[in-house]
Write a protein that holds these residues in place. Structure first.
Motif, PDB file in Angstrom:
ATOM      1  N   PRO A 117       0.668  -1.354   0.186  1.00  0.00           N
ATOM      2  CA  PRO A 117      -0.211  -0.244   0.176  1.00  0.00           C
ATOM      3  C   PRO A 117       0.834   1.516   0.403  1.00  0.00           C
ATOM      4  CG  PRO A 117      -0.475  -1.566   2.085  1.00  0.00           C
ATOM      5  CD  PRO A 117       0.543  -1.912   0.922  1.00  0.00           C
ATOM      6  N   ASP A 118       0.613   2.608  -0.518  1.00  0.00           N
ATOM      7  CA  ASP A 118       1.504   3.479   0.185  1.00  0.00           C
ATOM      8  C   ASP A 118       0.356   4.324   0.500  1.00  0.00           C
ATOM      9  OD1 ASP A 118       1.831   6.125  -1.424  1.00  0.00           O
ATOM     10  OD2 ASP A 118       1.100   6.865  -2.922  1.00  0.00           O
ATOM     11  N   THR A 119       1.755   4.554   1.625  1.00  0.00           N
ATOM     12  CA  THR A 119       1.776   4.414   3.052  1.00  0.00           C
ATOM     13  C   THR A 119       1.484   6.311   2.744  1.00  0.00           C
ATOM     14  OG1 THR A 119       3.444   4.827   3.550  1.00  0.00           O
ATOM     15  CG2 THR A 119       2.592   2.923   4.338  1.00  0.00           C
ATOM     16  N   ALA A 120       2.016   7.176   1.958  1.00  0.00           N
ATOM     17  CA  ALA A 120       1.853   8.799   2.189  1.00  0.00           C
ATOM     18  C   ALA A 120       0.427   9.062   1.842  1.00  0.00           C
ATOM     19  CB  ALA A 120       2.896   9.209   0.736  1.00  0.00           C
ATOM     20  N   GLY A 121      -0.723   8.077   1.488  1.00  0.00           N
ATOM     21  CA  GLY A 121      -2.035   9.573   1.640  1.00  0.00           C
ATOM     22  C   GLY A 121      -3.098   8.436   2.538  1.00  0.00           C
TER      23      GLY A 121
END
Length: 124
Positions: A117-121
């Motif tokens: 998962p993209d953890t930035a968003g």
């Protein structure tokens, strides 16, 4: 490493979760231990939280799924009722049916997903 996809079955009564994975596991632990507090310890949760989950389940089903005995020389206890065991049996059957139905569809979805998962968003 293959990304793990999963699904969860929840039985909703209006906006209340009558039964889900955690509550089912709690029922099984109460069945093993004959005690809400021992089941809570096994699951790493507080007695207060376990009692709240039991109370929520008992309020959602027509018959109590957990019966409690207070006091006494041994400090009382709890047991999963016959209705509770039947609810649990049917819930586990629903989980198995959902897995059988969804596994192939999950495989179809897998190529569309990131490896991680993209953890930035935000996740909402």
């Amino acid at each position: 490493m293959r990304t793990r996809l999963r699904h969860q079955v929840r039985i909703m009564l209006d906006d209340k979760i009558a039964l889900g994975p955690g509550k089912a596991t709690l029922l099984e632990a109460i069945g093993r231990h004959g005690s809400i507090s021992a089941a809570a310890r096994e699951m790493g949760m507080s007695y207060t939280r376990a009692w709240a989950l039991v109370d929520a389940m008992n309020r959602c089903f027509r018959q109590p799924v957990v019966l409690t005995v207070t006091g006494g020389k041994r400090g009382g206890g709890a047991e999963v009722s016959a209705e509770g065991y039947e609810v649990l049996r049917r819930y586990r059957a629903m989980e198995a049916a959902a897995s059988a139905a969804l596994d192939g569809l999950f495989d179809d979805m897998r190529p569309m997903l990131r490896d991680q998962p993209d953890t930035a968003g935000s996740d909402h």
